[in-house]
Design a protein around this motif. Sequence first.
Motif, PDB file in Angstrom:
ATOM      1  N   GLN A 160       0.839  -1.195   0.000  1.00 26.85           N
ATOM      2  CA  GLN A 160       0.000   0.000   0.000  1.00 26.85           C
ATOM      3  C   GLN A 160       0.877   1.250   0.000  1.00 26.85           C
ATOM      4  N   LYS A 161       0.301   2.349  -0.488  1.00 26.42           N
ATOM      5  CA  LYS A 161       0.953   3.647  -0.323  1.00 26.42           C
ATOM      6  C   LYS A 161       0.438   4.253   0.969  1.00 26.42           C
ATOM      7  N   ILE A 162       1.355   4.644   1.848  1.00 23.20           N
ATOM      8  CA  ILE A 162       0.962   5.189   3.139  1.00 23.20           C
ATOM      9  C   ILE A 162       1.636   6.545   3.351  1.00 23.20           C
ATOM     10  N   ASN A 196       9.435  -3.280   4.540  1.00 19.42           N
ATOM     11  CA  ASN A 196       9.934  -2.915   3.214  1.00 19.42           C
ATOM     12  C   ASN A 196       9.578  -1.472   2.895  1.00 19.42           C
ATOM     13  N   LEU A 197       9.700  -0.603   3.893  1.00 16.65           N
ATOM     14  CA  LEU A 197       9.330   0.804   3.720  1.00 16.65           C
ATOM     15  C   LEU A 197      10.218   1.464   2.683  1.00 16.65           C
ATOM     16  N   LEU A 198       9.577   2.071   1.714  1.00 16.64           N
ATOM     17  CA  LEU A 198      10.275   2.687   0.592  1.00 16.64           C
ATOM     18  C   LEU A 198       9.753   4.104   0.413  1.00 16.64           C
ATOM     19  N   HIS A 199      10.601   5.079   0.676  1.00 15.70           N
ATOM     20  CA  HIS A 199      10.192   6.474   0.552  1.00 15.70           C
ATOM     21  C   HIS A 199      10.082   6.856  -0.918  1.00 15.70           C
ATOM     22  N   GLN A 204       5.265  10.394   1.767  1.00  8.47           N
ATOM     23  CA  GLN A 204       4.631   9.222   1.157  1.00  8.47           C
ATOM     24  C   GLN A 204       5.632   8.070   1.030  1.00  8.47           C
ATOM     25  N   TYR A 205       5.164   6.884   1.416  1.00  2.90           N
ATOM     26  CA  TYR A 205       5.973   5.671   1.365  1.00  2.90           C
ATOM     27  C   TYR A 205       5.162   4.550   0.735  1.00  2.90           C
ATOM     28  N   LEU A 206       5.871   3.596   0.166  1.00  6.92           N
ATOM     29  CA  LEU A 206       5.263   2.320  -0.179  1.00  6.92           C
ATOM     30  C   LEU A 206       5.659   1.343   0.916  1.00  6.92           C
ATOM     31  N   ALA A 207       4.736   0.486   1.326  1.00  7.94           N
ATOM     32  CA  ALA A 207       5.005  -0.446   2.405  1.00  7.94           C
ATOM     33  C   ALA A 207       4.251  -1.745   2.192  1.00  7.94           C
TER      34      ALA A 207
END
Length: 375
Positions: A160-162, A196-199, A204-207
């Motif tokens: 998800q995008k968080i 797998n947090l990806l800025h 906004q991050y993808l996780a």
Amino acid sequence: MLVAHNEQKELVQLHRQFSREELQRLRQQQQFFCPQCQEPLQLKIGQIRIPHFSHFQQSDCEALFSERESQTHLLGKQHLYEFFERLALSPQLEPYLPQIKQRPDLLIEYVNRQFAIEFQCSNLQPEIFLERTLGYIRAKITPIWILHTPQRKKNGLGIQKITLNHTLAQYMMQNNGQRYLITYDVASKTFYYYSNLLHVHKTQYLASINCIPLANQRFPLLIPTKISRTKFEFLFTKLLYFRESYLPPRLLLSKRGVKDPFLRAIYELKLTTTNLPIFLGIPVKNTNAFDDYCIEWQVQLFYFLKCHALTPQSMNTNAIDYFLQWAKLKATVERNEEVAYYLKLLKQLNIQHVHEKIEKKQLIDVLYDELVAIG
């Protein structure tokens, strides 16, 4: 607070299931004191919040070492105490540590190591978070920060995008390069993991979001595993979708025209939103070192290379500071490392110029080994 001293200096803990009658009798028979500052406390037995102790008025003790506790915070501490007690870890509830003048929510010992468990339900300023964390580390205590799961983040699992503001992002933990957050939802007694947090851009991050019921949790707390290749390909597709949605308004709504460094670089490199190479806009190591989406500085890097007759293969990492200065980007250790990792990625892909063509699978192969390995 869930603990207090009575007149005999004995510790009274409210985590156990006292009846209202027992609590009322206790309140009539005993005077209670703060284990930390020794000030008198009142035992509150309300209809909404669970029974707890509190100071009679705002005190230095409250201002410095505790917070106005919500029902959620009190319940969370109670749940976690019972969880660690069930695992026979002999948890201490709200122990005051005079050597560092701190009071964690819980203190446990596991394999001859101490762990401070902090269940955080309110915003904590970065300087206070850092001070508390360093205090535990100096005392050779490992801090574990568990956030209360925000309601809006329980609506979906999977990738998800968080949104994580800087206050929340400071709680990220790392294990074997894996960056993740641990949160706990009091209402459902469930842990939610954001791994797998990806800025990607600003907050906004993808996780990858997963959950585990409290009844199935263990200690050491579950550490997220490396994302699978299949899930990573889906994550990469999400990244490309984000890039496609980011660029049109970024290019059309800029008010600086040719004075916009990003637009100028796009123009000079003869790029358009429809012909961008797949290796632009790829997060690598310290992605959140830059607030803006990484495509901004990556495009400027290729323009820098063109202006100085360089290629990713020939640019020395010693020149990164000069690039950041040239691009009017403040130089930091994290940004330097981020650019260095991106150059390493380009070298592995044998990229010579910005119009190089590479296959999506080729990029994913390299990214999966590098990006997932470093979190």
